[in-house]
Motif scaffolding. Sequence first.
Motif, PDB file in Angstrom:
ATOM      1  N   MET A  77       0.911  -1.384  -0.206  1.00 42.04           N
ATOM      2  CA  MET A  77      -0.102   0.017   0.162  1.00 42.04           C
ATOM      3  C   MET A  77       1.027   1.117  -0.528  1.00 42.04           C
ATOM      4  O   MET A  77       0.447   2.640  -0.135  1.00 42.04           O
ATOM      5  CB  MET A  77      -0.748  -0.026   1.207  1.00 42.04           C
ATOM      6  N   THR A  78       2.199   1.564   0.938  1.00 44.18           N
ATOM      7  CA  THR A  78       2.456   2.224   0.485  1.00 44.18           C
ATOM      8  C   THR A  78       3.671   2.303  -0.828  1.00 44.18           C
ATOM      9  O   THR A  78       3.324   3.961  -1.633  1.00 44.18           O
ATOM     10  CB  THR A  78       3.984   1.973   1.860  1.00 44.18           C
ATOM     11  N   MET A  79       3.557   1.270  -1.389  1.00 49.31           N
ATOM     12  CA  MET A  79       4.493   1.325  -2.661  1.00 49.31           C
ATOM     13  C   MET A  79       3.163   2.125  -3.927  1.00 49.31           C
ATOM     14  O   MET A  79       3.514   2.410  -5.063  1.00 49.31           O
ATOM     15  CB  MET A  79       5.249  -0.601  -3.330  1.00 49.31           C
ATOM     16  N   LEU A  82       2.887   5.888  -3.049  1.00 51.63           N
ATOM     17  CA  LEU A  82       4.717   6.415  -3.806  1.00 51.63           C
ATOM     18  C   LEU A  82       4.038   6.765  -5.534  1.00 51.63           C
ATOM     19  O   LEU A  82       4.575   7.973  -6.145  1.00 51.63           O
ATOM     20  CB  LEU A  82       5.352   5.818  -3.195  1.00 51.63           C
ATOM     21  N   VAL A  83       3.196   5.799  -6.263  1.00 56.82           N
ATOM     22  CA  VAL A  83       3.558   5.476  -7.236  1.00 56.82           C
ATOM     23  C   VAL A  83       2.069   6.860  -7.932  1.00 56.82           C
ATOM     24  O   VAL A  83       2.350   7.214  -8.308  1.00 56.82           O
ATOM     25  CB  VAL A  83       3.390   4.261  -8.088  1.00 56.82           C
ATOM     26  N   SER A  84       1.727   6.615  -6.531  1.00 51.84           N
ATOM     27  CA  SER A  84       0.090   7.080  -7.131  1.00 51.84           C
ATOM     28  C   SER A  84       0.701   9.326  -7.617  1.00 51.84           C
ATOM     29  O   SER A  84      -0.034  10.262  -7.683  1.00 51.84           O
ATOM     30  CB  SER A  84      -1.651   7.325  -6.411  1.00 51.84           C
ATOM     31  N   TYR A  85       1.058   8.923  -6.088  1.00 54.01           N
ATOM     32  CA  TYR A  85       1.580  10.491  -5.108  1.00 54.01           C
ATOM     33  C   TYR A  85       3.161  11.009  -7.052  1.00 54.01           C
ATOM     34  O   TYR A  85       2.586  11.994  -7.009  1.00 54.01           O
ATOM     35  CB  TYR A  85       2.618  10.801  -4.263  1.00 54.01           C
ATOM     36  N   GLU A  86       3.436  10.236  -6.752  1.00 48.93           N
ATOM     37  CA  GLU A  86       4.932  10.244  -8.016  1.00 48.93           C
ATOM     38  C   GLU A  86       3.898  11.203  -9.734  1.00 48.93           C
ATOM     39  O   GLU A  86       4.078  11.456 -10.561  1.00 48.93           O
ATOM     40  CB  GLU A  86       5.935   9.254  -8.487  1.00 48.93           C
TER      41      GLU A  86
END
Length: 168
Positions: A77-79, A82-86
């Motif tokens: 979920m953290t990954m 991070l992908v969504s944020y990027e």
Amino acid sequence: MRLTLLFAAFVVLGLAFESAVPHLVSFRALIPNLIIILVVDLGLRHHGVVPAMLAFAIGYATDALAGSHPGLNAFMMTMVFLVSYEISTRLMVTNALVGATVVFFGVIATALATVAFADGFSALSDSGSMLGGLTLKAAVSAIVAPFIFSMLAASKRMTGLPVRAKRE
């Protein structure tokens, strides 16, 4: 604090839905992954340390309820966050189509990574049989995602939270 409470309520509802519905529906691929939808919304629309910690906590709650390997869902979920944020920092506008696309690939990546970490990377070589159901589950999640995004947006408006990222 409002963001944390809002997402906590949605996570509890999502985990309850994902835990109860498989007993009613025999074909599990038709059940959307609501947790990934929530994490993608968090990554696309909320930036900072608190949303990242919320994504980790959402994964940790998933681990506590249904995780076979402690920490695996928290990591995934953290990954996804991070992908969504990027993606949200690279695009000018993050709409429901972008969110649904990220959800689609997030469901597939999370499932494949979970199989790889849990059963070893050799288990992916014979994963052809699960790809059909996995693609269907990802498609159902992507179709449901805009409705969940709109429910989250309405809830954010009611609580006074920003609906979109600050730069939009």
